[in-house]
Design a protein around this motif. Sequence first.
Motif, PDB file in Angstrom:
ATOM      1  N   ASP A  71       0.848  -1.193   0.000  1.00  0.00           N
ATOM      2  CA  ASP A  71       0.000   0.000   0.000  1.00  0.00           C
ATOM      3  C   ASP A  71       0.888   1.249   0.000  1.00  0.00           C
ATOM      4  O   ASP A  71       1.971   1.264   0.601  1.00  0.00           O
ATOM      5  CB  ASP A  71      -0.920   0.009   1.222  1.00  0.00           C
ATOM      6  N   PRO A  72       0.463   2.317  -0.700  1.00  0.00           N
ATOM      7  CA  PRO A  72       1.305   3.508  -0.860  1.00  0.00           C
ATOM      8  C   PRO A  72       1.746   4.127   0.463  1.00  0.00           C
ATOM      9  O   PRO A  72       2.888   4.580   0.580  1.00  0.00           O
ATOM     10  CB  PRO A  72       0.412   4.465  -1.655  1.00  0.00           C
ATOM     11  N   GLY A  73       0.871   4.148   1.460  1.00  0.00           N
ATOM     12  CA  GLY A  73       1.223   4.756   2.737  1.00  0.00           C
ATOM     13  C   GLY A  73       2.317   3.986   3.458  1.00  0.00           C
ATOM     14  O   GLY A  73       3.300   4.564   3.937  1.00  0.00           O
ATOM     15  N   GLY A  74       2.146   2.657   3.527  1.00  0.00           N
ATOM     16  CA  GLY A  74       3.149   1.830   4.185  1.00  0.00           C
ATOM     17  C   GLY A  74       4.482   1.874   3.463  1.00  0.00           C
ATOM     18  O   GLY A  74       5.545   1.934   4.094  1.00  0.00           O
ATOM     19  N   ARG A  75       4.432   1.863   2.133  1.00  0.00           N
ATOM     20  CA  ARG A  75       5.661   1.933   1.345  1.00  0.00           C
ATOM     21  C   ARG A  75       6.351   3.284   1.547  1.00  0.00           C
ATOM     22  O   ARG A  75       7.585   3.356   1.679  1.00  0.00           O
ATOM     23  CB  ARG A  75       5.340   1.718  -0.136  1.00  0.00           C
TER      24      ARG A  75
END
Length: 227
Positions: A71-75
Motif C-alpha cells: 500500500d502507498p502509505g506503508g511503502r
Amino acid sequence: MMALDAMNISVTEVDLDIDKAEHRAAEIAVMNPLQTLPIFKDRELVLCDSHAISTYLASRYCCMDNILPRDPGGRALVDQLMFYNGGVLHPRYCAAAYPILYENCRFVMPQQLCDIESAYMDLESMLCGRTWFGGSWITLADVALTATVSTMNVLVPIDKKRYPRLSTWLFRMSDEMFYVTANKKGLEEFTKRIDCGRVYDQGEFKRCPRSSCTRRSVAGLHLPEGK
C-alpha cells in the motif's frame, strides 16, 4: 546481505578486498563509476545502492508483503526511514568511523560524537509507541537501520537509560536469524578494527563466487534455497 536473508533470496555473491582497492578495478568502475559497494546485477540492470537493491529484490522476487508494504502509505513510510538512514545516519557513521579506519585517529571526534548522540535521540523518538520502525512488524527499513545503528553502537555505545526504546529494538533485531547469518561476523570484524586497527586475517578471506544460500549454510544454518 541481511535483506537477502530476511527474504530468503539467494544470489551469487562475490567478495572484493577493499583493503587492496579491488573495488576500484576497471571492470568494477564500468558497472559503478562511484566505485562503491555493494553492486547488484540482474540481467542488464545494475544497482549500486543497498536501499535500492533491497527494495528492488523485495518488489520483484519476494512474496512477503510485510517486508515491503504494497500500500502507498506503508511503502512511503519505509522509504522515508530508508532516506533517513542513507541521508542522515550513514554520513554520520562515515564521519566518525573513517578517521579511525583510514587516518590513524584513535577516537571519535567531539562533533561526530554529538551528531551520533543526536541521531540516537531522533531514533528514540521515532520508536515512541512502536515495536519496529515501520510499525507492527519488521520491514526493510528496520533492516537498513540495523546495519547502520549496529556499527554506530560500536563507535558510540547506546546508553540504555537515555535510549531505552532504541536499545531494546537493537537487542530484538540482534536475535533475528538474518542478523546472525549476515551481520554478526562483519560486525565483530568491524569492532576489532575500531578497537585496535587490526586488518582482518588474510587467511580468512575466501574469494567467491558463492550463493547466499551457501553462506547461510556455512553459518551453521541449513536454510532452504530462496526464490
